[in-house]
Design an enzyme around this catalytic site. Structure first.
Site, PDB file in Angstrom:
ATOM      1  NE  ARG A  31     -10.115  12.621   4.695  1.00  0.00           N
ATOM      2  CZ  ARG A  31     -10.055  11.348   4.328  1.00  0.00           C
ATOM      3  NH1 ARG A  31     -10.942  10.842   3.499  1.00  0.00           N
ATOM      4  NH2 ARG A  31      -9.098  10.563   4.787  1.00  0.00           N
ATOM      5  CG  ASN A  47      -1.829   1.156   1.322  1.00  0.00           C
ATOM      6  OD1 ASN A  47      -1.767   2.056   0.491  1.00  0.00           O
ATOM      7  ND2 ASN A  47      -2.688   1.169   2.319  1.00  0.00           N
ATOM      8  NE  ARG A  53      -6.161   1.425   0.008  1.00  0.00           N
ATOM      9  CZ  ARG A  53      -6.172   2.558   0.690  1.00  0.00           C
ATOM     10  NH1 ARG A  53      -5.078   3.017   1.250  1.00  0.00           N
ATOM     11  NH2 ARG A  53      -7.289   3.227   0.827  1.00  0.00           N
ATOM     12  CD  GLU A  64      -8.862  -1.182   4.086  1.00  0.00           C
ATOM     13  OE1 GLU A  64      -8.342  -0.829   5.158  1.00  0.00           O
ATOM     14  OE2 GLU A  64      -9.224  -0.378   3.229  1.00  0.00           O
ATOM     15  CG  HIS A 108     -12.813   3.528   3.351  1.00  0.00           C
ATOM     16  ND1 HIS A 108     -13.536   4.519   3.992  1.00  0.00           N
ATOM     17  CD2 HIS A 108     -11.517   3.791   3.589  1.00  0.00           C
ATOM     18  CE1 HIS A 108     -12.704   5.355   4.585  1.00  0.00           C
ATOM     19  NE2 HIS A 108     -11.475   4.947   4.352  1.00  0.00           N
TER      20      HIS A 108
END
Ligand code: AMP
Length: 397
Positions: free
Chosen positions: A240, A7, A90, A383, A179
């Site tokens: 965010r 990743n 990823r 993941e 996601h």
């Protein structure tokens, strides 16, 4: 098979070497400060974390450092590089082109590059990681697993923004969602744990971490999700803003004399519970501050919880019901209070959380009471394992 999962970010690279037979990570680690100075943090399964200060001038040097760590006689886990049979990468944005994982070739790389505009901070870094691995492991099959792919099953009414249509035609401005690997993994796992038939179920996944998103998974397919063209839309997050009135952008720009770049930075990095509380983006800090009477920390958590509960309601409407609600990621897996607070809004659905069952951290558990009309679960996301599984499936084809 032994699968290396990568990743890659702009200055970092996370990795796991996963044995696909046991589905366990043999080693996990992280290269940080790539292009600045460099540090490798490596952990062999079952052993202490090791930190090496190591010059990492570029991503190729980082991948080389990972391969050296994995084959080291002391803290390594394989004796030769040839034991790594495939690499799973990823990739954040696959646009409309990628509806699932793919074996990487030159054409796929060109298509990922075409999506760079949609994820300018992430896709170029992902490509650099792929390039570095291809150079250092020639001939080893590589697979790209996209954050957006699982959500490509959304119907048009869910992914369309009410903007002049030409922007969709010209630039593919639409909801993509992110996601996806986590929403896919967790929804399937939730169905298994709850004893539901995945292909005939209504599941809401709340991925609540520093980045947060929620999805409606109907009969095993994502039909809506809260993140949009970018990961800024939807839930309140660590830093965010999530959903706001778009006119606020012009309003603040004029009042404060700020540029578009400055406002976007503010919405991405200085908002969310951090901006609201002025304390931290980490809910553990917020909870500590709230306990000491910090009102804004308390309010920030309330705003976060309320927004999440509203989205659950919206997705129940989108699916005309819900069988299970699954909480995952840092907060969803670990924070029983946040789970209980969100569920306290869901009494109208017949949701009943069992306080004893909910007292769980980082473990798979049904946290609803037997009498609850909807199963509520905590499901740690994985993941990397999902990427490794896709990689094995594609490479063995
Ligand atoms: P993630 O982005 O998935 O790593 O999640 C990060 C967030 O999860 C942090 O901001 C924390 O607020 C929260 N978190 C992580 N671990 C815990 C924990 N043990 N208890 C409560 N919250 C946690």
């Amino acid at each position: 098979m032994k699968i290396l999962v990568i990743n890659c970010g702009s200055s970092s690279l996370k990795y796991q070497l996963i044995d696909s037979t046991t589905e366990k990570a043999m080693a996990v680690g992280l290269c940080e400060r790539i292009g600045i100075d460099g540090r490798l943090v490596h952990t062999k399964a079952g052993e202490e974390k090791l930190t090496f200060e190591k010059p990492l001038p570029n991503h190729e040097a980082a991948v080389q450092a990972v391969l050296t760590a994995l084959t080291d006689q002391g803290h390594g886990v394989i004796s030769a590089l040839s034991e790594i049979e495939a690499v799973g990468h990823r990739v954040v944005h696959g646009g409309e082109r990628f509806v699932g994982s793919v074996v990487i070739d030159d054409e796929v790389i060109a298509a990922i590059r075409e999506c760079n505009d949609l994820a300018p901070l992430h896709n170029p870094a992902n490509l650099i990681g792929i390039d570095a691995c291809r150079k250092l492991m020639p001939g080893v099959p590589m697979v790209a697993v996209f954050d957006t792919a699982f959500h490509q099953t959304m119907p048009k009414k869910a992914y369309t923004y009410a903007l002049p249509y030409e922007y969709y035609d010209k630039y593919k401005v639409r909801r993509y969602g992110f996601h996806g690997t986590s929403h896919s993994y967790v929804s399937r796992r939730a169905a298994e744990i709850a004893g539901l038939d995945y292909e005939n179920s209504k599941i809401i996944v709340c991925h609540l971490g520093n980045g947060a998103s929620i999805s409606a998974v109907l009969n095993g397919k994502s039909i809506d999700t809260s993140m949009g063209l970018t990961p800024l839309e939807g839930l309140v997050m660590g830093t965010r803003s999530g959903d706001i009135d778009p006119a606020i952008i012009e309003f603040i720009a004029k009042k404060e004399g700020k540029s578009l770049d400055e406002i976007m930075n503010l919405l991405n990095k200085k908002s969310g519970v951090y901006g609201l509380s002025g304390v931290s983006s980490d809910f553990r800090d917020l909870e500590a501050a709230a306990m000491q009477g910090n009102e804004r920390a308390k309010e920030a958590t309330e705003v976060f919880v309320y927004r999440t509960a509203k989205y659950v309601g919206a997705y129940v409407a989108a699916m005309n019901g819900v069988d299970a609600i699954a909480f995952t990621a840092g907060l969803g897996e670990n924070d029983r209070k946040i789970r209980a607070q969100i569920c306290s809004y869901l009494g109208y659905l017949g949701v009943e959380v069992d306080a004893v069952r909910n007292d769980v951290r980082g473990k798979e558990a049904v946290i609803s009471a037997d009498a609850s009309k909807v199963k509520v679960l905590a499901v740690p996301t994985n993941e990397e394992l999902a990427i490794a599984r896709d990689t094995v499936a594609l490479v063995q084809k």
